[in-house]
Scaffold this motif. Structure first.
Motif, PDB file in Angstrom:
ATOM      1  N   UNK A 202       0.805  -1.221  -0.129  1.00 25.51           N
ATOM      2  CA  UNK A 202       0.011   0.155   0.103  1.00 25.51           C
ATOM      3  C   UNK A 202       0.917   1.065   0.163  1.00 25.51           C
ATOM      4  N   UNK A 203       0.494   2.407  -0.413  1.00 24.06           N
ATOM      5  CA  UNK A 203       0.975   3.577  -0.700  1.00 24.06           C
ATOM      6  C   UNK A 203       0.112   4.666  -0.314  1.00 24.06           C
ATOM      7  N   UNK A 204       0.748   5.654   0.248  1.00 22.05           N
ATOM      8  CA  UNK A 204      -0.184   6.835   0.814  1.00 22.05           C
ATOM      9  C   UNK A 204      -0.594   7.832  -0.393  1.00 22.05           C
ATOM     10  N   UNK A 205      -1.710   8.570  -0.389  1.00 23.10           N
ATOM     11  CA  UNK A 205      -1.973   9.234  -1.497  1.00 23.10           C
ATOM     12  C   UNK A 205      -0.999  10.417  -1.558  1.00 23.10           C
ATOM     13  N   UNK A 206      -0.480  10.828  -2.718  1.00 20.18           N
ATOM     14  CA  UNK A 206       0.277  11.867  -2.915  1.00 20.18           C
ATOM     15  C   UNK A 206      -0.673  13.142  -3.470  1.00 20.18           C
ATOM     16  N   UNK A 211       4.243  21.385  -2.014  1.00 24.62           N
ATOM     17  CA  UNK A 211       4.339  21.742  -0.774  1.00 24.62           C
ATOM     18  C   UNK A 211       4.866  20.769   0.152  1.00 24.62           C
ATOM     19  N   UNK A 212       4.771  21.175   1.510  1.00 22.29           N
ATOM     20  CA  UNK A 212       5.516  20.297   2.658  1.00 22.29           C
ATOM     21  C   UNK A 212       4.830  19.036   2.599  1.00 22.29           C
ATOM     22  N   UNK A 213       3.369  19.116   2.549  1.00 20.05           N
ATOM     23  CA  UNK A 213       2.673  17.668   2.733  1.00 20.05           C
ATOM     24  C   UNK A 213       2.732  16.837   1.568  1.00 20.05           C
ATOM     25  N   UNK A 214       2.903  17.387   0.281  1.00 18.05           N
ATOM     26  CA  UNK A 214       3.235  16.479  -1.042  1.00 18.05           C
ATOM     27  C   UNK A 214       4.452  16.021  -0.874  1.00 18.05           C
ATOM     28  N   UNK A 215       5.790  16.744  -0.350  1.00 21.41           N
ATOM     29  CA  UNK A 215       7.003  16.150  -0.104  1.00 21.41           C
ATOM     30  C   UNK A 215       6.969  15.212   0.939  1.00 21.41           C
ATOM     31  N   UNK A 216       5.977  15.389   2.038  1.00 23.35           N
ATOM     32  CA  UNK A 216       6.072  14.382   3.164  1.00 23.35           C
ATOM     33  C   UNK A 216       5.496  12.951   2.618  1.00 23.35           C
TER      34      UNK A 216
END
Length: 462
Positions: A202-206, A211-216
């Motif tokens: 499984x992978x988290x949604x990008x 921004x910071x959340x996208x890079x996280x």
């Protein structure tokens, strides 16, 4: 102990911070605005009173004041008072007996503003003008009742209501915006909570953007990919290790069972020798596995400066003396080629490469140490059957042994080259198999810290 509990939610904390900051700013602005409005209204009332008092002052000095004095709205309170505080003349709205104020301007400051307040009536903003500097001079008073905004707290109530309203709007806006900003974080948290060791696919949604959340989210997915690869590698390693250990354990068990079940048909000495040989292979596999684990799990030892040419010469001499079959080893190395690393680990790599070459060679082994690409390359070449190009990477995998290797060294662990490559990588180097006219050529490359042009040529043989 804090007076107020700290909100557990980041959203609530951000909203509270915005609300407190907004309220603080608005309170300062509101207080400033309140003072400015009050000052403006009061100064305007005083100017109007001064204008009216200035109009009637020369008239009063000439004794030509009409009765009653005409009002000049909004300045309706006008009086002319003598030195004994008796009202001489007054407007219709002002008292004919009670003076607006008992204060008299001094002779050197004949124009003075006053604020007169009575216990049961509204305050009056008035201006007093002394007719002359003489001691018995009268005074003209012109006043205006204090406006409602100054007499009551309506202005403060209105400002407080505005502050509360704007603060509420700011807090609600912050709550919505922070919630929208943290929505991807909640989605990431929900997805990560569903990931288990048994299923790392499984992978988290990008979210879109950079921004910071996208890079996280991108970093989290990269970490999950690496973790999935590491777990899969660990599973394969455990499976391969179990398979490799099963064979010598089964052989050891067979030897011992035969010695117990058929004591008359099995030579006890042969059974013990076979068991010791199998136990030796098991010990070699376990030792190599422990070394692999230490190489990948522990912190490296502090590096030391090593002259690679001298180290290779020492190991070539040691291998030549220990080789069971007389095989000449020819090597040449420049002096002063120095690197940084672990001497014991590099000795393990050289021993593996030399032992592998001696095991597969037909007549001779060549070893060279030469500068190459800002580093130093150690080349070990034999004239044996060589390694097919399709298997040149497979030989560095754990427990992989080609048919010729199994035939020449049936007791090997199949981990020597894998360990050697790991050591090379730990030293920021490489270990590869390159083309050779005959036999196999292993090349160990390590970064160089210094070099020298001198070259020493030597030959060792047994």
């Amino acid at each position: 102990m804090p007076l107020l509990p700290r909100p557990r939610s980041v959203r609530a904390r951000c909203t509270l911070i915005v609300a407190l900051f907004t309220m603080s700013v608005l309170v300062v602005l509101g207080a400033t605005l309140d003072l400015a409005i009050r000052y403006r209204i009061q100064s305007g009332a005083f100017r109007q009173a001064e204008r009216v008092a200035s109009q009637w002052s020369p008239v009063a000095r000439g004794g030509m004041v009409p009765r009653p004095i005409p009002a000049n709205p909004p300045v309706d309170l006008i009086q002319v008072v003598d030195v004994h505080h008796r009202v001489i003349d007054a407007s219709g709205e002002a008292s004919a007996t009670v003076p607006l104020s008992r204060l008299r301007p001094p002779p050197d400051a004949r124009v003075q503003p006053y604020r007169e307040c009575s216990p049961n009536d509204r305050c009056i903003l008035l201006h007093a003008i002394r007719l002359t500097p003489a001691p018995d001079a009268g005074v003209v008073y012109a006043g205006i009742p204090e406006p409602d905004l100054l007499a009551t707290h309506q202005l403060e109530y209105a400002l407080a209501a505005g502050i509360v309203l704007v603060t509420g709007i700011a807090a609600w806006t912050a709550w919505l915006l922070v919630g929208r900003a943290l929505r991807p974080v909640e989605a990431i948290r929900t997805q990560i909570s569903q990931i288990t060791v048994s299923d790392l696919s499984l992978r988290v949604p990008e979210p879109q953007g950079n921004d910071e959340i996208s890079r996280l989210a991108t970093t989290a997915n990269q970490t999950l990919s690496q973790l999935e690869g590491a777990v899969e590698q660990l599973r394969q390693f455990a499976s391969t290790t179990s398979h490799e250990l099963r064979t010598p354990i089964a052989a050891l068990r067979t030897h011992l069972e035969e010695a117990l079940l058929y004591p008359d048909d099995v030579d006890a000495q042969d059974a013990l020798r076979s068991s010791l040989t199998t136990a030796g292979r098991l010990e070699a596999i376990v030792n190599d596995l422990l070394l692999l684990a230490r190489l990948r799990a522990t912190d490296p030892l502090p590096p030391e400066k090593i002259d690679l040419g001298e180290l290779v010469a020492t190991e070539v001499s040691a291998q030549s003396s220990a080789a069971p079959i007389s095989v000449p080893i020819t090597f040449h190395a420049p002096a002063g080629l120095k690197i940084r690393g672990s001497r014991m680990q590099l000795i393990r790599v050289l021993d593996n490469l030399l032992a592998n070459a001696l095991r597969h060679t037909e007549s001779t082994v060549e070893v060279s140490v030469e500068p190459a690409d800002a580093g130093v390359a150690v080349t070990v070449t034999d004239d044996g059957p060589g390694i097919p190009p399709t298997h040149r990477e497979r030989v560095f995998e754990r427990f992989v042994r080609l048919d010729d290797g199994r035939r020449r060294d049936p007791g090997g662990s199949g981990l020597g080259l894998a360990i050697s490559r790991d050591i090379a990588h730990n030293h920021h180097g490489t270990l590869t198999v390159e083309d050779s006219p005959r036999g196999a050529r292993f090349v160990l490359w390590l970064p160089l810290i210094s070099g020298g042009p001198a070259t020493a040529h030597q030959e060792a043989g047994t």
